[in-house]
Motif scaffolding. Structure first.
Motif, short mmCIF file in Angstrom:
data_model
loop_
_atom_site.label_atom_id
_atom_site.label_comp_id
_atom_site.label_asym_id
_atom_site.label_seq_id
_atom_site.Cartn_x
_atom_site.Cartn_y
_atom_site.Cartn_z
N SER A 110 20.42 22.97 -55.88
CA SER A 110 21.64 23.90 -55.39
C SER A 110 22.44 24.52 -56.42
CB SER A 110 22.50 22.67 -54.55
OG SER A 110 21.82 22.18 -53.49
N THR A 111 22.62 23.93 -57.57
CA THR A 111 23.10 24.55 -58.75
C THR A 111 22.53 25.71 -59.06
OG1 THR A 111 23.98 22.46 -59.72
CG2 THR A 111 23.94 24.27 -60.94
N LEU A 112 20.92 25.65 -59.25
CA LEU A 112 20.48 26.93 -59.49
C LEU A 112 20.60 28.05 -58.40
CD1 LEU A 112 18.31 28.41 -61.29
CD2 LEU A 112 16.59 27.06 -60.00
N LEU A 113 20.55 27.73 -57.37
CA LEU A 113 20.71 28.79 -55.87
C LEU A 113 22.26 29.11 -56.29
CD1 LEU A 113 18.99 26.81 -53.08
CD2 LEU A 113 18.31 28.76 -54.14
N HIS A 114 23.20 28.29 -56.47
CA HIS A 114 24.58 29.09 -56.72
C HIS A 114 24.65 29.92 -57.90
CE1 HIS A 114 26.53 25.45 -54.45
NE2 HIS A 114 25.90 25.99 -53.64
N MET A 115 23.73 29.82 -59.07
CA MET A 115 23.97 30.70 -60.19
C MET A 115 23.13 31.75 -59.82
SD MET A 115 25.21 29.00 -62.70
CE MET A 115 25.66 27.42 -62.99
N ALA A 116 22.04 31.88 -58.92
CA ALA A 116 21.25 32.94 -58.58
C ALA A 116 22.31 33.81 -57.60
CB ALA A 116 20.08 32.47 -57.79
N GLY A 117 22.88 33.32 -56.91
CA GLY A 117 23.80 33.87 -55.74
C GLY A 117 25.28 34.29 -56.27
N TYR A 176 21.78 27.73 -45.43
CA TYR A 176 21.99 26.49 -45.83
C TYR A 176 21.01 25.56 -44.54
CZ TYR A 176 25.51 28.38 -48.75
OH TYR A 176 26.20 29.14 -49.68
N GLN A 177 21.12 24.20 -45.09
CA GLN A 177 20.58 23.31 -44.18
C GLN A 177 21.32 23.28 -43.03
OE1 GLN A 177 19.73 19.56 -46.00
NE2 GLN A 177 19.64 18.42 -44.26
N PHE A 178 22.69 23.13 -43.02
CA PHE A 178 23.27 23.33 -41.54
C PHE A 178 23.72 24.84 -41.33
CE2 PHE A 178 27.32 22.57 -39.21
CZ PHE A 178 26.78 21.79 -38.07
N PRO A 221 20.45 42.19 -47.06
CA PRO A 221 20.29 41.96 -48.55
C PRO A 221 18.94 42.12 -49.14
CG PRO A 221 20.46 40.15 -47.24
CD PRO A 221 20.26 41.14 -46.17
N ARG A 222 19.04 42.51 -50.48
CA ARG A 222 17.77 42.58 -51.09
C ARG A 222 17.07 41.08 -51.61
NH1 ARG A 222 16.76 46.31 -55.77
NH2 ARG A 222 14.73 45.93 -55.13
N LEU A 223 18.06 40.25 -51.73
CA LEU A 223 17.67 38.84 -52.08
C LEU A 223 18.15 37.80 -51.01
CD1 LEU A 223 16.45 36.75 -54.41
CD2 LEU A 223 18.92 36.91 -55.13
N LEU A 224 17.36 36.94 -50.56
CA LEU A 224 17.77 35.72 -49.71
C LEU A 224 17.71 34.42 -50.49
CD1 LEU A 224 18.26 34.53 -46.75
CD2 LEU A 224 15.89 34.43 -46.51
N LEU A 225 18.69 33.75 -50.39
CA LEU A 225 18.72 32.30 -50.91
C LEU A 225 18.91 31.23 -49.80
CD1 LEU A 225 21.06 33.17 -54.10
CD2 LEU A 225 18.70 32.99 -54.20
N ALA A 226 18.09 30.21 -49.93
CA ALA A 226 18.06 29.46 -48.96
C ALA A 226 17.90 28.20 -49.42
CB ALA A 226 16.80 29.39 -47.75
N ASP A 227 18.83 27.16 -48.87
CA ASP A 227 18.84 25.78 -49.53
C ASP A 227 18.49 24.60 -48.36
OD1 ASP A 227 19.13 23.42 -50.81
OD2 ASP A 227 21.30 23.82 -51.53
N GLU A 228 17.24 24.34 -48.19
CA GLU A 228 16.74 23.46 -47.35
C GLU A 228 16.81 24.00 -45.82
OE1 GLU A 228 14.88 20.74 -47.67
OE2 GLU A 228 15.03 20.54 -49.70
N PRO A 229 16.52 25.33 -45.47
CA PRO A 229 16.99 25.78 -44.24
C PRO A 229 16.61 25.18 -43.16
CG PRO A 229 14.96 27.35 -45.24
CD PRO A 229 15.76 26.25 -46.43
N THR A 230 15.41 24.37 -43.20
CA THR A 230 14.80 23.90 -41.65
C THR A 230 14.91 22.07 -42.05
OG1 THR A 230 12.57 23.57 -42.77
CG2 THR A 230 13.11 25.66 -41.36
N GLY A 231 15.65 21.64 -43.12
CA GLY A 231 15.60 20.31 -43.30
C GLY A 231 16.54 19.25 -42.46
N ASN A 232 16.99 19.99 -41.63
CA ASN A 232 18.19 19.48 -40.44
C ASN A 232 17.27 19.54 -39.21
OD1 ASN A 232 20.67 17.97 -40.11
ND2 ASN A 232 21.30 19.61 -39.17
#
Length: 227
Positions: free
Chosen positions: A50-57, A94-96, A165-176
């Motif tokens: 999640s930290t890495l995704l936050h840096m990227a975004g 995000y997951q939710f 957007p040109r870039l999509l960042l997803a954190d466990e998008p189907t984890g829920n």
């Protein structure tokens, strides 16, 4: 060859630096994602994905290293410039789902476009098209509470892609979601991403889903490696 959509170079991040027990979660991370490339990010819990995704975004700043988005080095930019880049160039999932409960599915996808200066008519047309493409067009006038978990997440996908957007960042998008729904929703997400030609970095614990992307990277002990 065109510049990568996202380039991280030498990214480091340590939390609680001023305490006796600092925690370093990123140790010189390098990552480059080309236009149209979909990259899976897998990691043990607490490894820092999640930290890495936050840096990227551009939601957080590294202690060291640089973040380049669409050929522009963003690390030292002002908060205003970084906010503009996030709004125009990056989509988050995000997951939710985090949909606004008082608005319909259509309105949830319209709102970020209005904030970006798109006319209401154009925003409604694009929102309706996106919802139809992920199979929830007939649910456009329903509020989130009236939608299933899978439908809610599909709407969240559309909202993330609303401003192209040109870039999509997803954190466990189907984890829920349950496994069956997860597969269906992931198929909808991948179809949407592929049809737009955008780049994506998608964190997941599901190795079967990860294997369906272009590359799989593992984050462990603060560093990335290919699988």
């Amino acid at each position: 060859m065109s510049d990568p959509v996202l380039a991280l170079n030498g990214i480091t991040k340590t939390y609680a630096k001023d305490t006796a027990n600092p925690v370093t979660v990123l140790q010189g991370v390098d990552l480059s994602i080309a236009a149209g490339e979909v990259v899976a990010l897998v990691a043990p819990s607490g490894a820092g994905k999640s930290t890495l995704l936050h840096m990227a975004g551009l939601l957080d700043t590294p202690d060291g290293g640089t973040v380049t988005l669409n050929g522009q080095e963003m690390t030292g930019e002002s908060d205003r410039r970084r906010t503009r880049a996030r709004r125009e160039d990056v989509g988050f999932i995000y997951q939710f789902h985090h949909l606004l409960p008082e608005f319909t599915a259509l309105e949830n996808v319209v709102l970020p476009q209005l904030a970006n200066g798109v006319s209401k008519a154009q925003a409604q047309t694009r929102a309706a098209d996106l919802l139809a493409r992920v199979g929830v067009g007939e649910r456009a006038d329903h509020r989130p509470a009236a939608l299933s978990g899978g439908e809610q997440q599909r709407v969240a996908f559309c909202r993330a892609l609303a401003n192209e957007p040109r870039l999509l960042l997803a954190d466990e998008p189907t984890g829920n979601l349950d496994p069956g729904t997860s597969d269906q929703v992931f198929d909808a997400l991948m179809a949407l991403v592929r049809s737009t030609g955008m780049s994506a970095l998608i964190a997941t614990h599901n190795m079967e889903l990860a294997a369906r992307m272009d590359r799989v990277l593992r984050l462990e002990v603060g560093q990335l490696s290919a699988i």
